[in-house]
Design an enzyme around this catalytic site. Structure first.
Site, PDB file in Angstrom:
ATOM      1  N   ARG A  57       0.809  -1.238   0.000  1.00  9.41           N
ATOM      2  CA  ARG A  57       0.000   0.000   0.000  1.00  9.41           C
ATOM      3  C   ARG A  57       0.826   1.263   0.000  1.00  9.41           C
ATOM      4  NH1 ARG A  57      -2.466  -3.302   2.849  1.00  9.41           N
ATOM      5  NH2 ARG A  57      -0.467  -4.333   2.991  1.00  9.41           N
ATOM      6  N   THR A  58       1.961   1.287   0.673  1.00  7.60           N
ATOM      7  CA  THR A  58       2.742   2.532   0.696  1.00  7.60           C
ATOM      8  C   THR A  58       3.240   2.848  -0.710  1.00  7.60           C
ATOM      9  OG1 THR A  58       3.395   2.032   2.963  1.00  7.60           O
ATOM     10  CG2 THR A  58       4.646   3.730   1.832  1.00  7.60           C
ATOM     11  N   LYS A  86      24.907  -4.899  -6.727  1.00  4.62           N
ATOM     12  CA  LYS A  86      26.247  -4.935  -7.336  1.00  4.62           C
ATOM     13  C   LYS A  86      27.247  -4.128  -6.511  1.00  4.62           C
ATOM     14  CE  LYS A  86      24.333  -5.175 -12.016  1.00  4.62           C
ATOM     15  NZ  LYS A  86      24.266  -4.461 -13.307  1.00  4.62           N
ATOM     16  N   ARG A 107      12.163   3.597   0.361  1.00  2.65           N
ATOM     17  CA  ARG A 107      12.047   2.669   1.502  1.00  2.65           C
ATOM     18  C   ARG A 107      13.257   1.752   1.481  1.00  2.65           C
ATOM     19  NH1 ARG A 107       6.908  -1.078   3.153  1.00  2.65           N
ATOM     20  NH2 ARG A 107       6.275   0.910   4.036  1.00  2.65           N
ATOM     21  N   HIS A 135       8.329   6.022   9.873  1.00  5.50           N
ATOM     22  CA  HIS A 135       7.437   5.891   8.723  1.00  5.50           C
ATOM     23  C   HIS A 135       6.488   7.104   8.758  1.00  5.50           C
ATOM     24  CE1 HIS A 135       5.143   4.224   5.579  1.00  5.50           C
ATOM     25  NE2 HIS A 135       4.921   2.994   6.028  1.00  5.50           N
TER      26      HIS A 135
HETATM   27  C1  NCD Z   1       4.008  -1.024   7.842  1.00  4.27           C
HETATM   28  C2  NCD Z   1       5.482  -0.855   7.550  1.00  4.27           C
HETATM   29  O1  NCD Z   1       5.950  -1.193   6.448  1.00  4.27           O
HETATM   30  O2  NCD Z   1       6.153  -0.352   8.434  1.00  4.27           O
HETATM   31  N1  NCD Z   1       3.252  -1.200   6.688  1.00  4.27           N
HETATM   32  C3  NCD Z   1       2.845  -0.107   5.994  1.00  4.27           C
HETATM   33  O3  NCD Z   1       3.653   0.613   5.430  1.00  4.27           O
HETATM   34  N2  NCD Z   1       1.545   0.192   5.997  1.00  4.27           N
HETATM   35  C4  NCD Z   1       3.711  -2.009   8.910  1.00  4.27           C
HETATM   36  C5  NCD Z   1       4.094  -3.459   8.710  1.00  4.27           C
HETATM   37  O4  NCD Z   1       4.740  -3.833   7.732  1.00  4.27           O
HETATM   38  O5  NCD Z   1       3.723  -4.261   9.568  1.00  4.27           O
END
Ligand code: NCD
Length: 340
Positions: A57-58, A86, A107, A135
């Site tokens: 989703r992110t 690499k 990320r 986050h």
């Molecule tokens: C979270 C994350 O990646 O920190 N997910 C997200 O981005 N909605 C939480 C998780 O992975 O449990």
């Protein structure tokens, strides 16, 4: 804070006025996210959506938020699909990718990596999650959701009682949310976790220093008894030193409708950053809660769109142009959206 041209690396950059600014712009995005109108304010702009760790989703909502503003997305979704395998440094990767994009969302599994990447980037960088650290966009969409849910119940964020359940040690969404909530007044934090997965001490010290109450417990039933919000999390298996160690905590806290009815106040709102672990031996949030009207998890994910649109619009300084470059949608709109 100055939004224009800035990196968004941590919620520590925000004060309450900044949060209000993001939320006001997010509200303006509602007709576009709900597909009532189209805006093309970012036509010609490119987002580098760089995800070096799993994400659904992110990654997709940042991409859609950008598309909804009229921009194009280029992305990578695996470390193994990038030159990092690499031996390329974050510095070189940032120098290269920032030459191709107007903004980057990144990320990575290492805490601090996004900051290192941003220092070398020639364009603004938004932290899409760095290891167990932070986050920020998730915390903003969570707080936006909390605010809306509380308004619907004629309550405020000030005075909120929140129970955070599960892996509070490695959960970066929890870390950012605790920091952001601390900007408000008189918050009661009920922290429910096994002792080994407590919220790290520095977060607890900061929360208390800002005048909030903290109660820690390893017992789900008593911990959730007096909460406006129940924020349930997944065991962050990927951050544990070994798989065996993570296994020990699987299924330790499981919320289902029976437990909810018995122990929670009637209108307690249930949240989760998702993904929830729906394997039979985990089930921290049971499927039998799916029809519970207080389950806000998909309202959270919908809200993620407008929050991410707002961050893009503020950083690239287009908020005042959005309505000028807008027209009605012409295709059939089903009733699929919680946004209003
Ligand atoms: C979270 C994350 O990646 O920190 N997910 C997200 O981005 N909605 C939480 C998780 O992975 O449990």
């Amino acid at each position: 804070m100055e939004f224009i041209g800035s990196h968004i690396l941590s919620v520590s950059q925000f004060d309450r006025t900044d949060v209000d600014t993001v939320f006001a712009v997010a509200d303006k995005m509602l007709p576009y996210a709900a597909r009532e109108s189209i805006t093309r304010v970012l036509e010609g702009a490119i987002l580098g959506n760089m995800f070096f760790e799993p994400s659904t989703r992110t990654r997709v909502s940042f991409g859609c938020a950008w598309n909804l503003l009229g921009g194009e997305v280029r992305e990578t979704s695996e470390v193994k699909a990038s030159a990092l395998v690499k031996g390329e440094s974050l510095y070189d990767t940032a120098r290269v990718l920032s030459g191709y994009s107007d903004i980057i969302v990144m990320r990575h599994q290492l805490a601090g990596s996004v900051e290192e990447f941003a220092a070398a980037s020639r364009v603004p960088v938004i932290n899409g999650g760095d290891g167990a650290n932070e986050h920020p966009s998730q915390a903003l969409l969570d707080l936006y959701t909390i605010k809306k849910e509380m308004i619907a119940q004629r309550k405020t964020v000030d005075g909120l009682r929140i129970a955070l359940v599960g892996d509070l040690k490695y959960g970066r969404a929890v870390h950012s949310l605790c920091r952001l909530l601390s900007l408000y007044q008189d918050i009661h934090f009920s922290l429910i976790s096994p002792p080994e997965l407590r919220l790290p001490e520095n977060y607890i010290v900061d929360i208390k220093r800002q005048g909030h109450q903290v109660q820690e417990s390893a017992d789900l039933h008593s911990g959730i008894a007096h909460a406006d919000i129940l924020y349930v999390t997944r065991t962050q298996e990927e951050r544990f030193p070994s798989k065996e160690e993570a296994e020990r905590y699987r299924g330790l806290f499981r919320l289902n409708q029976t437990i909810y009815t018995e122990y929670c106040e009637p209108n307690t709102v249930i949240m989760h950053p998702l993904p929830r672990d729906s394997r039979g031996d985990a089930m921290e949030l049971d499927d039998d809660l799916n029809e519970n009207p207080n389950l806000a998890i998909f309202r959270q994910t919908d809200n993620g769109l407008v929050i991410r649109m707002a961050l893009f619009a503020l950083i690239l300084d287009v908020t005042s142009q959005i309505e000028q470059i807008s027209r009605p949608v012409k295709w059939y709109i089903g009733g699929r959206c919680h946004l209003s």
